[in-house]
Design a protein around this motif. Structure first.
Motif, PDB file in Angstrom:
ATOM      1  N   ASP A 157      -7.993 -12.200  -4.867  1.00 17.10           N
ATOM      2  CA  ASP A 157      -8.036 -10.881  -4.243  1.00 17.10           C
ATOM      3  C   ASP A 157      -8.375 -11.055  -2.759  1.00 17.10           C
ATOM      4  O   ASP A 157      -9.486 -11.461  -2.411  1.00 17.10           O
ATOM      5  CB  ASP A 157      -9.095 -10.041  -4.976  1.00 17.10           C
ATOM      6  CG  ASP A 157      -9.215  -8.625  -4.431  1.00 17.10           C
ATOM      7  OD1 ASP A 157      -8.851  -8.394  -3.262  1.00 17.10           O
ATOM      8  OD2 ASP A 157      -9.694  -7.757  -5.184  1.00 17.10           O
TER       9      ASP A 157
ATOM     10  N   SER B 281      -4.558  -1.707  -4.576  1.00 14.09           N
ATOM     11  CA  SER B 281      -4.525  -3.001  -5.277  1.00 14.09           C
ATOM     12  C   SER B 281      -5.297  -2.887  -6.582  1.00 14.09           C
ATOM     13  O   SER B 281      -5.089  -3.658  -7.514  1.00 14.09           O
ATOM     14  CB  SER B 281      -5.095  -4.114  -4.397  1.00 14.09           C
ATOM     15  OG  SER B 281      -6.418  -3.815  -4.014  1.00 14.09           O
TER      16      SER B 281
ATOM     17  N   ARG C 258      -3.796   5.361  -1.330  1.00 10.38           N
ATOM     18  CA  ARG C 258      -3.667   4.521  -2.506  1.00 10.38           C
ATOM     19  C   ARG C 258      -2.424   3.620  -2.463  1.00 10.38           C
ATOM     20  O   ARG C 258      -1.415   3.905  -3.117  1.00 10.38           O
ATOM     21  CB  ARG C 258      -3.653   5.368  -3.802  1.00 10.38           C
ATOM     22  CG  ARG C 258      -4.747   6.392  -3.923  1.00 10.38           C
ATOM     23  CD  ARG C 258      -6.151   5.791  -3.809  1.00 10.38           C
ATOM     24  NE  ARG C 258      -6.385   4.717  -4.731  1.00 10.38           N
ATOM     25  CZ  ARG C 258      -6.770   3.474  -4.334  1.00 10.38           C
ATOM     26  NH1 ARG C 258      -6.942   3.178  -3.058  1.00 10.38           N
ATOM     27  NH2 ARG C 258      -6.990   2.554  -5.227  1.00 10.38           N
ATOM     28  N   ILE C 259      -2.522   2.579  -1.717  1.00  7.37           N
ATOM     29  CA  ILE C 259      -1.408   1.637  -1.692  1.00  7.37           C
ATOM     30  C   ILE C 259      -1.906   0.206  -1.453  1.00  7.37           C
ATOM     31  O   ILE C 259      -2.737  -0.055  -0.592  1.00  7.37           O
ATOM     32  CB  ILE C 259      -0.309   2.078  -0.680  1.00  7.37           C
ATOM     33  CG1 ILE C 259       0.884   1.115  -0.730  1.00  7.37           C
ATOM     34  CG2 ILE C 259      -0.826   2.252   0.736  1.00  7.37           C
ATOM     35  CD1 ILE C 259       2.187   1.714  -0.205  1.00  7.37           C
TER      36      ILE C 259
ATOM     37  N   ASN D 293     -16.533  -9.233  -2.888  1.00  5.75           N
ATOM     38  CA  ASN D 293     -17.260  -7.968  -2.825  1.00  5.75           C
ATOM     39  C   ASN D 293     -18.148  -7.932  -4.074  1.00  5.75           C
ATOM     40  O   ASN D 293     -17.616  -8.120  -5.161  1.00  5.75           O
ATOM     41  CB  ASN D 293     -16.256  -6.801  -2.834  1.00  5.75           C
ATOM     42  CG  ASN D 293     -16.930  -5.444  -2.836  1.00  5.75           C
ATOM     43  OD1 ASN D 293     -18.128  -5.331  -2.641  1.00  5.75           O
ATOM     44  ND2 ASN D 293     -16.136  -4.406  -3.062  1.00  5.75           N
TER      45      ASN D 293
ATOM     46  N   TYR E  98     -10.126  -8.253   1.848  1.00  8.15           N
ATOM     47  CA  TYR E  98     -10.822  -8.259   3.143  1.00  8.15           C
ATOM     48  C   TYR E  98     -10.307  -9.360   4.079  1.00  8.15           C
ATOM     49  O   TYR E  98     -10.979  -9.698   5.061  1.00  8.15           O
ATOM     50  CB  TYR E  98     -12.335  -8.415   2.907  1.00  8.15           C
ATOM     51  CG  TYR E  98     -12.890  -7.261   2.106  1.00  8.15           C
ATOM     52  CD1 TYR E  98     -13.185  -6.050   2.718  1.00  8.15           C
ATOM     53  CD2 TYR E  98     -13.059  -7.359   0.726  1.00  8.15           C
ATOM     54  CE1 TYR E  98     -13.643  -4.968   1.983  1.00  8.15           C
ATOM     55  CE2 TYR E  98     -13.521  -6.280  -0.023  1.00  8.15           C
ATOM     56  CZ  TYR E  98     -13.802  -5.093   0.615  1.00  8.15           C
ATOM     57  OH  TYR E  98     -14.253  -4.012  -0.107  1.00  8.15           O
TER      58      TYR E  98
ATOM     59  N   LEU F 283      -4.969  -5.026 -10.124  1.00  6.79           N
ATOM     60  CA  LEU F 283      -6.063  -5.778 -10.760  1.00  6.79           C
ATOM     61  C   LEU F 283      -6.175  -5.339 -12.220  1.00  6.79           C
ATOM     62  O   LEU F 283      -6.299  -6.162 -13.136  1.00  6.79           O
ATOM     63  CB  LEU F 283      -7.390  -5.541 -10.040  1.00  6.79           C
ATOM     64  CG  LEU F 283      -7.481  -5.897  -8.552  1.00  6.79           C
ATOM     65  CD1 LEU F 283      -8.908  -5.734  -8.048  1.00  6.79           C
ATOM     66  CD2 LEU F 283      -6.998  -7.309  -8.294  1.00  6.79           C
TER      67      LEU F 283
ATOM     68  N   PHE G  60     -16.031  -7.792  -7.515  1.00  6.19           N
ATOM     69  CA  PHE G  60     -15.346  -6.508  -7.659  1.00  6.19           C
ATOM     70  C   PHE G  60     -14.983  -6.353  -9.139  1.00  6.19           C
ATOM     71  O   PHE G  60     -14.387  -7.243  -9.731  1.00  6.19           O
ATOM     72  CB  PHE G  60     -14.110  -6.458  -6.761  1.00  6.19           C
ATOM     73  CG  PHE G  60     -13.540  -5.073  -6.664  1.00  6.19           C
ATOM     74  CD1 PHE G  60     -14.260  -4.055  -6.053  1.00  6.19           C
ATOM     75  CD2 PHE G  60     -12.296  -4.786  -7.183  1.00  6.19           C
ATOM     76  CE1 PHE G  60     -13.748  -2.766  -5.969  1.00  6.19           C
ATOM     77  CE2 PHE G  60     -11.772  -3.508  -7.093  1.00  6.19           C
ATOM     78  CZ  PHE G  60     -12.492  -2.500  -6.488  1.00  6.19           C
TER      79      PHE G  60
ATOM     80  N   LYS H 174      -8.344  -1.135   3.630  1.00  3.34           N
ATOM     81  CA  LYS H 174      -9.448  -1.621   4.454  1.00  3.34           C
ATOM     82  C   LYS H 174      -9.073  -1.607   5.937  1.00  3.34           C
ATOM     83  O   LYS H 174      -9.246  -0.617   6.592  1.00  3.34           O
ATOM     84  CB  LYS H 174      -9.879  -3.009   3.973  1.00  3.34           C
ATOM     85  CG  LYS H 174     -10.206  -3.060   2.470  1.00  3.34           C
ATOM     86  CD  LYS H 174     -11.325  -2.117   2.090  1.00  3.34           C
ATOM     87  CE  LYS H 174     -11.532  -2.050   0.584  1.00  3.34           C
ATOM     88  NZ  LYS H 174     -12.518  -1.061   0.172  1.00  3.34           N
TER      89      LYS H 174
HETATM   90  C1  LIG Z   1     -12.374  -6.781  -3.410  1.00  9.62           C
HETATM   91  C2  LIG Z   1     -11.653  -5.510  -3.616  1.00  9.62           C
HETATM   92  N1  LIG Z   1     -10.467  -5.527  -4.231  1.00  9.62           N
HETATM   93  C3  LIG Z   1      -9.776  -4.413  -4.456  1.00  9.62           C
HETATM   94  C4  LIG Z   1     -10.262  -3.199  -4.060  1.00  9.62           C
HETATM   95  C5  LIG Z   1      -9.465  -1.970  -4.400  1.00  9.62           C
HETATM   96  O1  LIG Z   1      -8.783  -1.542  -3.301  1.00  9.62           O
HETATM   97  P1  LIG Z   1      -7.650  -0.466  -3.399  1.00  9.62           P
HETATM   98  O2  LIG Z   1      -8.114   0.686  -2.586  1.00  9.62           O
HETATM   99  O3  LIG Z   1      -6.442  -1.131  -2.836  1.00  9.62           O
HETATM  100  O4  LIG Z   1      -7.456  -0.092  -4.841  1.00  9.62           O
HETATM  101  C6  LIG Z   1     -11.486  -3.100  -3.395  1.00  9.62           C
HETATM  102  C7  LIG Z   1     -12.018  -1.813  -2.979  1.00  9.62           C
HETATM  103  O5  LIG Z   1     -13.079  -1.671  -2.431  1.00  9.62           O
HETATM  104  C8  LIG Z   1     -12.207  -4.308  -3.178  1.00  9.62           C
HETATM  105  O6  LIG Z   1     -13.396  -4.311  -2.586  1.00  9.62           O
END
Ligand SMILES: Cc1ncc(COP(=O)(O)O)c(C=O)c1O
Length: 378
Positions: A205, A103, A246-247, A175, A208, A107, A128, A238
Motif C-alpha cells: 500500500d 484504494s 473516492r478514487i 499508517n 503516502y 484493499l 491500516f 492524500k
Molecule cells: C495506508 C492507507 N491505505 C489506504 C487508505 C484508504 O484510502 P482511500 O481514501 O483511497 O480509500 C488510507 C486512508 O487513510 C490509508 O491510510
C-alpha cells in the motif's frame, strides 16, 4: 489551482516564521478559499483525525468536475483517459490498472480474492486495518505481526509468518506509525517468499508515497505489472486532496487484476471522480506544493511537541505519531472539547496519538490546544 498552491508556498516563509507567534489567517497560508458552494467543516473545528489533505481542490479540478457533471445522466464508460494517464505515470500498460472507489475498495477486495480458510492474511499491528477487518468479518484467518521497537513493520517477522499465507498486506509507509522500509528490502523479501511460498500475494500500500523523501524509496508499481504475486495500491485521497471523491487504483499483472476485479465495481466510478483525478494527476506543481506545505507544517508541529518534552516518531507521511504519555482516548477527548480532532487510539500504541498535518495556521492553533491539554497531568 496551481496559482493558489503557489501563493501558498510563497506565504510559507512568513507563516513558518510565526508558527508559535501571532495567529495567521488561513487565507495567508493558502487555506485555499473553498470553491463557491463547497461544504467545509465548521471554521473553528480543526480536523486532524483522518490524514486528509487540508486544502480543498482548486479551480482546475473544480472546473473538470463541473464539466463532467453535464454527463451525469450517462453511465460511466471505462475511464480510459485516466487509466492511460496512470499507466504512463508508472511505465506500465492500461491492463495493469484497476480503479477503485478509493484504494480502500481494492484493499477490501483483495481479501476474498486471495485469502481463504487455509491461506491466511498476514498484516502488521498496528497497520491500516481494512484488510484485517475484512478478513475478520468474513471469518478468515489473520496472522498479525507486531511492529518492532522503532514502530516499523517487522519485515523479517512478517516474512516468517507469510509461509503458506494467501496475502501479505504491507503498508509502506505504515499508517498509523508513519515509518517506511527501503524498497529494495521489500523486493528481497518478495524474492525469498517466491521460493518458500510461491502462492502468496504481497500487497504493498503506497498511499503516502508522495511524502517519502528518501532515495531508498521508489514505487513497486512497475514490478507489480509483471509479477503475479505483487500488487501495489495508490490513492488520490492524500497528496491530491480528493478523499471525498473516492478514487484510488491498484497496479498488478493482468491475471492478478482480473482476480481483484471480481469483487469490485470493475473500475466503473462516478464521472466526476474520474474527471477530478484526471485533472489532478498531471499537476506536478500541485504535488510539489502539497509536499512542501506538509513538510513545513509537520516540522513545525514536531518541534512544538519536542519543545514540550514529548517524543515524536519520524514520519514520511502527512501525519505524526506522538507519545503523549497518557491514554490516547483521554488526550483525544480533551483536544476534541477544545475544537481539535485527532486520530483514534490504535492497538499496541497505549500512549500514542496520531495527529494529521493540517495547514500551518491550523497546526499553530492546534499547538496551543495540545500545550494546554498536555500541561495537565495524565
Ligand atoms: C495506508 C492507507 N491505505 C489506504 C487508505 C484508504 O484510502 P482511500 O481514501 O483511497 O480509500 C488510507 C486512508 O487513510 C490509508 O491510510
Amino acid at each position: 489551482m496551481a496559482l493558489t498552491r503557489r501563493r501558498f508556498v510563497e506565504a510559507l516563509g512568513v507563516a513558518g516564521a510565526s508558527f508559535l507567534g501571532s495567529p495567521v489567517r488561513a487565507e495567508q497560508v493558502g487555506g485555499s478559499p473553498a470553491a463557491p458552494g463547497s461544504v467545509q467543516p465548521a471554521l473553528d473545528l480543526i480536523k486532524l483525525d483522518q490524514n486528509e489533505n487540508p486544502h480543498s481542490p482548486g479551480s482546475t479540478v473544480s472546473k473538470a468536475v463541473m464539466e463532467a457533471l453535464t454527463q451525469g445522466n450517462r453511465y460511466p464508460k471505462n475511464a480510459g483517459d485516466l487509466v492511460t494517464a496512470i499507466a504512463k505515470l508508472h511505465g506500465v500498460a492500461g491492463e495493469n490498472i484497476l480503479l477503485g472507489s478509493g484504494s480502500g475498495e481494492l484493499l477490501k477486495a483483495s481479501v476474498p480474492a486471495f485469502v481463504d480458510s487455509r491461506r491466511a492474511l498476514v498484516a502488521g499491528l498496528p497497520t491500516f486495518e481494512t484488510c484485517t477487518n475484512t478478513a475478520r468479518s468474513l471469518g478468515l484467518p489473520v496472522r498479525e505481526v507486531a511492529v518492532d521497537a522503532s514502530l516499523r513493520l517487522d519485515l523479517p517477522a512478517m516474512e516468517d509468518a507469510a509461509g503458506g499465507a494467501g496475502l501479505v498486506f504491507f503498508c509502506n509507509p505504515n499508517n498509523p506509525t508513519g515509518t517506511t522500509w527501503p524498497t529494495k528490502e521489500i523486493e528481497a523479501m518478495i524474492d525469498r517468499l517466491a521460493q518458500r511460498s510461491p502462492e502468496t500475494v504481497v500487497m504493498v500500500d503506497e498511499a503516502y508515497a508522495h511524502f517519502v523523501e528518501s532515495k531508498d524509496y521508489w514505487s513497486l508499481a512497475p514490478r507489480a505489472a509483471r509479477d503475479r504475486r505483487l500488487i501495489v495500491t495508490r490513492t488520490f485521497s492524500k497528496v491530491f486532496g480528493l478523499a471525498g471523491l473516492r478514487i484510488g487504483y491498484a497496479v498488478g499483472h493482468p491475471d492478478t487484476i482480473a482476480a481483484l476485479k471480481l469483487t469490485t465495481t470493475s473500475g466503473l466510478l462516478p464521472v466526476t471522480s474520474v474527471a477530478a483525478a484526471l485533472a489532478a494527476i498531471g499537476d506536478e506543481s500541485l504535488i510539489r506544493d502539497q509536499v512542501q506545505s506538509n513538510r513545513a507544517a509537520r516540522t513545525a508541529i514536531t518541534k512544538s511537541f519536542q519543545n514540550l518534552g514529548f517524543k515524536v516518531f519520524p514520519s514520511d507521511t502527512n501525519f505524526i505519531l506522538v507519545d503523549v504519555q497518557r491514554k490516547p482516548e483521554d488526550f483525544r477527548a480533551a483536544c476534541r472539547e477544545r475544537g481539535v480532532m485527532v486520530g483514534r487510539p490504535f492497538p499496541g500504541l497505549p500512549s500514542h496519538a496520531r495527529i494529521s498535518i493540517g495547514t500551518l495556521d491550523e497546526m499553530q492553533r492546534a499547538a496551543t490546544v495540545f500545550k494546554t491539554v498536555l500541561a495537565k497531568t495524565a
